[in-house]
Design a protein around this motif. Structure first.
Motif, PDB file in Angstrom:
ATOM      1  N   TRP A 208       0.799  -1.218   0.000  1.00 14.66           N
ATOM      2  CA  TRP A 208       0.000   0.000   0.000  1.00 14.66           C
ATOM      3  C   TRP A 208       0.833   1.271   0.000  1.00 14.66           C
ATOM      4  O   TRP A 208       0.371   2.314  -0.449  1.00 14.66           O
ATOM      5  CB  TRP A 208      -0.974   0.005   1.182  1.00 14.66           C
ATOM      6  CG  TRP A 208      -2.146  -0.869   0.912  1.00 14.66           C
ATOM      7  CD1 TRP A 208      -2.351  -2.149   1.370  1.00 14.66           C
ATOM      8  CD2 TRP A 208      -3.275  -0.571   0.084  1.00 14.66           C
ATOM      9  NE1 TRP A 208      -3.521  -2.660   0.895  1.00 14.66           N
ATOM     10  CE2 TRP A 208      -4.120  -1.705   0.095  1.00 14.66           C
ATOM     11  CE3 TRP A 208      -3.654   0.537  -0.670  1.00 14.66           C
ATOM     12  CZ2 TRP A 208      -5.313  -1.763  -0.621  1.00 14.66           C
ATOM     13  CZ3 TRP A 208      -4.844   0.488  -1.385  1.00 14.66           C
ATOM     14  CH2 TRP A 208      -5.662  -0.644  -1.350  1.00 14.66           C
TER      15      TRP A 208
ATOM     16  N   VAL B 280       1.063   2.624  -3.449  1.00 12.68           N
ATOM     17  CA  VAL B 280      -0.208   3.198  -3.889  1.00 12.68           C
ATOM     18  C   VAL B 280      -0.296   4.664  -3.481  1.00 12.68           C
ATOM     19  O   VAL B 280      -0.676   5.536  -4.269  1.00 12.68           O
ATOM     20  CB  VAL B 280      -1.391   2.410  -3.294  1.00 12.68           C
ATOM     21  CG1 VAL B 280      -2.712   3.140  -3.565  1.00 12.68           C
ATOM     22  CG2 VAL B 280      -1.439   0.996  -3.838  1.00 12.68           C
ATOM     23  N   HIS B 281       0.074   4.950  -2.242  1.00 10.88           N
ATOM     24  CA  HIS B 281      -0.141   6.278  -1.679  1.00 10.88           C
ATOM     25  C   HIS B 281       0.993   7.261  -1.942  1.00 10.88           C
ATOM     26  O   HIS B 281       0.787   8.476  -1.868  1.00 10.88           O
ATOM     27  CB  HIS B 281      -0.391   6.170  -0.180  1.00 10.88           C
ATOM     28  CG  HIS B 281      -1.692   5.498   0.151  1.00 10.88           C
ATOM     29  ND1 HIS B 281      -2.901   5.990  -0.256  1.00 10.88           N
ATOM     30  CD2 HIS B 281      -1.957   4.358   0.839  1.00 10.88           C
ATOM     31  CE1 HIS B 281      -3.870   5.199   0.172  1.00 10.88           C
ATOM     32  NE2 HIS B 281      -3.323   4.204   0.827  1.00 10.88           N
TER      33      HIS B 281
ATOM     34  N   PHE C 251      -9.780   3.486  -0.752  1.00  9.23           N
ATOM     35  CA  PHE C 251      -8.621   2.756  -1.271  1.00  9.23           C
ATOM     36  C   PHE C 251      -7.858   3.532  -2.335  1.00  9.23           C
ATOM     37  O   PHE C 251      -6.827   3.069  -2.816  1.00  9.23           O
ATOM     38  CB  PHE C 251      -9.058   1.391  -1.833  1.00  9.23           C
ATOM     39  CG  PHE C 251     -10.161   1.458  -2.856  1.00  9.23           C
ATOM     40  CD1 PHE C 251      -9.910   1.845  -4.160  1.00  9.23           C
ATOM     41  CD2 PHE C 251     -11.463   1.141  -2.492  1.00  9.23           C
ATOM     42  CE1 PHE C 251     -10.926   1.902  -5.104  1.00  9.23           C
ATOM     43  CE2 PHE C 251     -12.494   1.204  -3.428  1.00  9.23           C
ATOM     44  CZ  PHE C 251     -12.222   1.580  -4.731  1.00  9.23           C
TER      45      PHE C 251
ATOM     46  N   GLN D 204       1.862  -4.941 -10.328  1.00  9.08           N
ATOM     47  CA  GLN D 204       0.893  -5.343  -9.316  1.00  9.08           C
ATOM     48  C   GLN D 204       0.254  -6.693  -9.632  1.00  9.08           C
ATOM     49  O   GLN D 204      -0.089  -6.975 -10.781  1.00  9.08           O
ATOM     50  CB  GLN D 204      -0.216  -4.291  -9.213  1.00  9.08           C
ATOM     51  CG  GLN D 204      -1.239  -4.582  -8.116  1.00  9.08           C
ATOM     52  CD  GLN D 204      -2.414  -3.620  -8.172  1.00  9.08           C
ATOM     53  OE1 GLN D 204      -3.216  -3.649  -9.105  1.00  9.08           O
ATOM     54  NE2 GLN D 204      -2.501  -2.746  -7.183  1.00  9.08           N
TER      55      GLN D 204
END
Length: 207
Positions: free
Chosen positions: A89, A92-93, A172, A188
């Motif tokens: 994650w 992602v951020h 998300f 991914q």
């Protein structure tokens, strides 16, 4: 007397990051895994990330050739990850996911989530993604703060850091904010129901 113009330097060559045999130079974090079968990287389970350990990438073109197993599957190519990924994650951020998903509407998402966009942050200029099992060629140009994504020869994303992006719609979705000029890259594996095959991951410097 013959006159010739100035000699032009040969364009930079592509560096293949996937050797077609195994995952040497790559590392996986998070649930699921990636394997190499018949010369292709295959996703299994998820959500996880296979990232290239050879260093950060910037001022380069990244070429990824992939296909979906089914009519449509979900995956992504991560860029501009600021530090070595230690779980799925963080990229992602703090990086960008160049999305792979031709039919986001089936997941109640809009076209900001379609193949070739910076996931949830850029609106596509076109939707040229090919369904499985056809091959797709994605080229991502990182030119300082400028990111361009060309899919199957058609430009989908043209974004420069600081341009406005929409507010988050889902928990998300990635946090908003600037990304680094260079960073780690990765592939991914999204879920058990999303199988994607990669046959080429290559990088070429801009100069």
């Amino acid at each position: 007397m013959l006159c010739f113009g100035p000699l032009r330097a040969a364009p930079p060559e592509w560096k293949q990051l996937f050797n077609g045999k195994n995952l040497t130079g790559w590392q996986h974090v998070g649930p699921g895994k990636m394997t190499v079968e018949d010369g292709l990287i295959q996703t299994h389970g998820g959500m996880g990330l296979l990232w290239w350990t050879g260093g950060k990438v910037g001022n380069s073109v990244i070429r990824v050739v992939y296909k979906m197993r089914d009519e449509n599957d979900n995956s992504g190519v991560f860029i501009r990850i600021p530090i070595k990924p230690f779980e799925p994650w963080m990229p992602v951020h703090y990086g960008y996911e160049v999305q792979i998903d031709n039919e986001p509407e089936k997941s109640k998402e809009d076209d900001y989530h379609v193949t070739g966009t910076l996931y949830s942050q850029t609106k596509p200029l076109a939707r040229p993604g090919k369904p499985g099992p056809e091959w797709n060629t994605m080229e991502i140009t990182l030119d300082g703060p400028h990111t361009v994504v060309v899919l199957n020869g058609v430009k989908v994303t043209d974004y420069t850091e600081g341009q406005p992006v929409p507010a988050k719609k889902f928990t998300f979705e990635p946090e908003r904010g600037p990304r680094p000029l260079e960073g780690y890259i990765g592939l991914q594996n999204h879920s058990d129901n999303d199988i994607v095959f990669f046959k080429e991951v290559a990088v070429r410097p801009l100069k």
